[in-house]
Design a protein around this motif. Structure first.
Motif, PDB file in Angstrom:
ATOM      1  N   LEU A 205       0.953  -1.127  -0.046  1.00 45.39           N
ATOM      2  CA  LEU A 205      -0.107   0.110   0.125  1.00 45.39           C
ATOM      3  C   LEU A 205       1.029   1.293  -0.076  1.00 45.39           C
ATOM      4  O   LEU A 205       0.175   2.430  -0.241  1.00 45.39           O
ATOM      5  CB  LEU A 205      -1.077  -0.037   1.299  1.00 45.39           C
ATOM      6  N   LEU A 206       2.025   1.083   0.302  1.00 46.14           N
ATOM      7  CA  LEU A 206       2.830   2.478   0.352  1.00 46.14           C
ATOM      8  C   LEU A 206       3.011   3.441  -0.908  1.00 46.14           C
ATOM      9  O   LEU A 206       2.712   4.473  -0.807  1.00 46.14           O
ATOM     10  CB  LEU A 206       4.344   1.946   0.814  1.00 46.14           C
ATOM     11  N   GLU A 207       3.253   2.700  -2.044  1.00 43.82           N
ATOM     12  CA  GLU A 207       3.161   3.497  -3.265  1.00 43.82           C
ATOM     13  C   GLU A 207       1.737   4.011  -3.710  1.00 43.82           C
ATOM     14  O   GLU A 207       1.574   5.017  -4.024  1.00 43.82           O
ATOM     15  CB  GLU A 207       3.719   2.431  -4.418  1.00 43.82           C
ATOM     16  N   CYS A 208       0.883   3.096  -3.373  1.00 42.42           N
ATOM     17  CA  CYS A 208      -0.568   3.519  -3.554  1.00 42.42           C
ATOM     18  C   CYS A 208      -1.006   4.545  -2.922  1.00 42.42           C
ATOM     19  O   CYS A 208      -1.769   5.754  -3.413  1.00 42.42           O
ATOM     20  CB  CYS A 208      -1.533   2.099  -3.253  1.00 42.42           C
ATOM     21  N   MET A 209      -0.803   4.735  -1.623  1.00 41.43           N
ATOM     22  CA  MET A 209      -1.096   5.762  -0.819  1.00 41.43           C
ATOM     23  C   MET A 209      -0.505   7.108  -0.976  1.00 41.43           C
ATOM     24  O   MET A 209      -0.988   8.158  -0.927  1.00 41.43           O
ATOM     25  CB  MET A 209      -1.187   5.226   0.735  1.00 41.43           C
ATOM     26  N   GLU A 210       0.986   6.970  -1.369  1.00 43.87           N
ATOM     27  CA  GLU A 210       1.497   8.389  -1.599  1.00 43.87           C
ATOM     28  C   GLU A 210       1.715   8.836  -2.958  1.00 43.87           C
ATOM     29  O   GLU A 210       1.433   9.849  -3.210  1.00 43.87           O
ATOM     30  CB  GLU A 210       3.135   7.857  -1.191  1.00 43.87           C
ATOM     31  N   GLU A 211       1.619   7.943  -3.787  1.00 38.00           N
ATOM     32  CA  GLU A 211       1.859   8.338  -5.174  1.00 38.00           C
ATOM     33  C   GLU A 211       0.502   8.056  -6.199  1.00 38.00           C
ATOM     34  O   GLU A 211       0.540   8.414  -7.414  1.00 38.00           O
ATOM     35  CB  GLU A 211       3.099   7.493  -5.960  1.00 38.00           C
ATOM     36  N   HIS A 212      -0.573   7.341  -5.801  1.00 35.99           N
ATOM     37  CA  HIS A 212      -1.792   7.002  -6.361  1.00 35.99           C
ATOM     38  C   HIS A 212      -1.345   6.306  -7.706  1.00 35.99           C
ATOM     39  O   HIS A 212      -1.795   6.656  -8.777  1.00 35.99           O
ATOM     40  CB  HIS A 212      -2.566   8.267  -6.699  1.00 35.99           C
ATOM     41  N   GLN A 213      -0.362   5.338  -7.562  1.00 39.14           N
ATOM     42  CA  GLN A 213      -0.101   4.487  -8.760  1.00 39.14           C
ATOM     43  C   GLN A 213       0.513   3.148  -8.190  1.00 39.14           C
ATOM     44  O   GLN A 213       0.693   2.997  -7.000  1.00 39.14           O
ATOM     45  CB  GLN A 213       0.968   5.216  -9.485  1.00 39.14           C
ATOM     46  N   VAL A 214       0.357   2.058  -9.154  1.00 36.18           N
ATOM     47  CA  VAL A 214       0.810   0.766  -8.670  1.00 36.18           C
ATOM     48  C   VAL A 214       1.970   0.428  -9.750  1.00 36.18           C
ATOM     49  O   VAL A 214       1.620   0.622 -10.965  1.00 36.18           O
ATOM     50  CB  VAL A 214      -0.402  -0.137  -9.016  1.00 36.18           C
ATOM     51  N   THR A 215       2.948  -0.217  -9.391  1.00 36.23           N
ATOM     52  CA  THR A 215       4.055  -0.692 -10.276  1.00 36.23           C
ATOM     53  C   THR A 215       4.136  -2.170  -9.961  1.00 36.23           C
ATOM     54  O   THR A 215       4.234  -2.779  -8.979  1.00 36.23           O
ATOM     55  CB  THR A 215       5.356  -0.180  -9.960  1.00 36.23           C
ATOM     56  N   VAL A 216       3.787  -2.893 -11.324  1.00 35.31           N
ATOM     57  CA  VAL A 216       3.884  -4.378 -11.227  1.00 35.31           C
ATOM     58  C   VAL A 216       4.727  -4.600 -12.348  1.00 35.31           C
ATOM     59  O   VAL A 216       4.314  -4.361 -13.665  1.00 35.31           O
ATOM     60  CB  VAL A 216       2.421  -4.924 -11.189  1.00 35.31           C
TER      61      VAL A 216
END
Length: 363
Positions: free
Chosen positions: A152-163
């Motif tokens: 959730l760290l990237e989601c909550m801070e940058e509003h994006q997901v990297t996969v």
């Protein structure tokens, strides 16, 4: 908001600084924008209070967090309505909503999504996870491992997901509402500081008073109020309200006051870790939302005071001595609010406080 949840409008003070009129100020906000904000927030608050009875302050913090484009951590003992608050707020807005039940065997890909090989196209295709929604309800977030929590760290801070090296943007608005039980330690993992710091505010619901609990028994014993809850707003309107909050004026004096208040937490001997620069930004955003709920297009120190504990307390790490002395981070924040000098209103051209404003009124 409804009369029970509407924060009292504060007396007008001039914290806009000197200079020529209009210099350094945000454009005047149309009265229609404030009217829409109050009407929409009032409907959402009334809807949530059908489920959460007798807790207007808790509902206010949740709405402030929504308007501040933040994330909310609901931390309390079992059975007081943590998940009900999250689901009631989510159902009050006509937007995409997902719910994640955090468990020890949950994997990061169960949250963000996974790339699956498509034999027809002879290529990998991405299957989005539940985080791809406007409002994400995370139930008992501290039951998942730190590895899964970090998804959730990237989601909550940058509003994006990297996969797999590919970045996927999340929709707007985007809000995570997570719940956790602070006293049950078996089978749980404490949230790391980096995770807690990404939550704009933390709120504890607490037990209802006898009258509210009696009303809850009368109204909720026969049916689930969540089943009857219908949306009273939508994502498009929430985005408009967020733009209204962004235009709330923040004077240099109040901006400096917020920085001094946060900086004071880093010098407290009772703390091993003070508040981060991110918390300063979140404090200012929440204060703007608080000012808008009070019907003003400018922030005063009382707005900072109103949101200081929910925004700052959960980010602080007390020393062992402070814990032994039962000095909670919330008590330390309240003490700092009393100690850090409040900025004085700007003087007019004649050297007087405009509108007979008294800077000492903010104590």
């Amino acid at each position: 908001m409804t009369p029970s949840t509407q924060p009292a409008a504060l007396p007008e003070h001039s914290y806009g600084g000197g200079g020529a009129p209009g210099v350094g100020h945000a454009p005047a906000r149309p009265e229609e924008a404030l009217g829409e904000l109050h009407a929409a927030v009032g409907r959402i608050a009334a809807n949530v209070e059908k489920v959460i009875v007798g807790k207007p302050d808790v509902v206010r913090v949740a709405l402030v967090t929504l308007l501040a484009e933040g994330h909310l951590l609901v931390e309390d003992v079992p059975g007081v309505g943590k998940t009900s608050l999250a689901k009631a707020l989510a159902r009050s807005i006509d937007c995409t909503v997902s719910r994640i039940q955090f468990t020890p065997d949950l994997l990061p890909s169960d949250i963000t999504g996974v790339s699956i090989y498509n034999r027809q196209d002879n290529d990998f295709e991405f299957r989005p996870g539940p985080v791809f929604a406007n409002i994400v309800v995370g139930d008992e977030i501290n039951r998942a491992s730190p590895k899964t929590q970090s998804a959730l760290l990237e989601c909550m801070e940058e509003h994006q997901v990297t996969v797999d090296g590919q970045t996927y943007p999340l929709g707007s608005p985007f809000m995570v509402i997570a719940t956790q039980n602070p006293i049950e330690m078996e089978g749980t993992y404490a949230l790391p500081e980096a995770q807690r710091d990404r939550f704009t505010a933390r709120v504890s619901i607490g037990y209802p008073d006898p009258q509210a609990e009696l009303a809850m028994v009368d109204e909720h014993a026969g049916h689930d109020p969540l089943a009857d809850l219908r949306p009273v707003s939508d994502a498009e309107q929430v985005l408009r309200l967020v733009q209204v909050v962004r235009r709330v004026h923040l004077s240099p004096e109040v901006r400096r006051y917020a920085v001094e208040l946060v900086g004071a937490t880093r010098r407290l001997p009772e703390l091993r870790l003070g508040a981060s620069p991110r918390s300063t930004l979140q404090l200012v955003r929440a204060a703007r939302a608080q000012a808008a709920l009070a019907g003003r297009d400018f922030v005063v120190p009382d707005d900072i005071h109103a949101v200081a504990v929910p925004v700052l307390a959960h980010r602080l790490v007390p020393t062992a001595e402070a814990q032994a002395a039962r000095r909670s981070p919330a008590d330390l924040v309240r003490n700092l609010v009393q100690r850090v000098p409040v900025p004085q209103p700007a003087l007019d051209g004649a050297g007087h406080f405009p509108h007979n404003a008294n800077p000492n009124n903010h104590r």
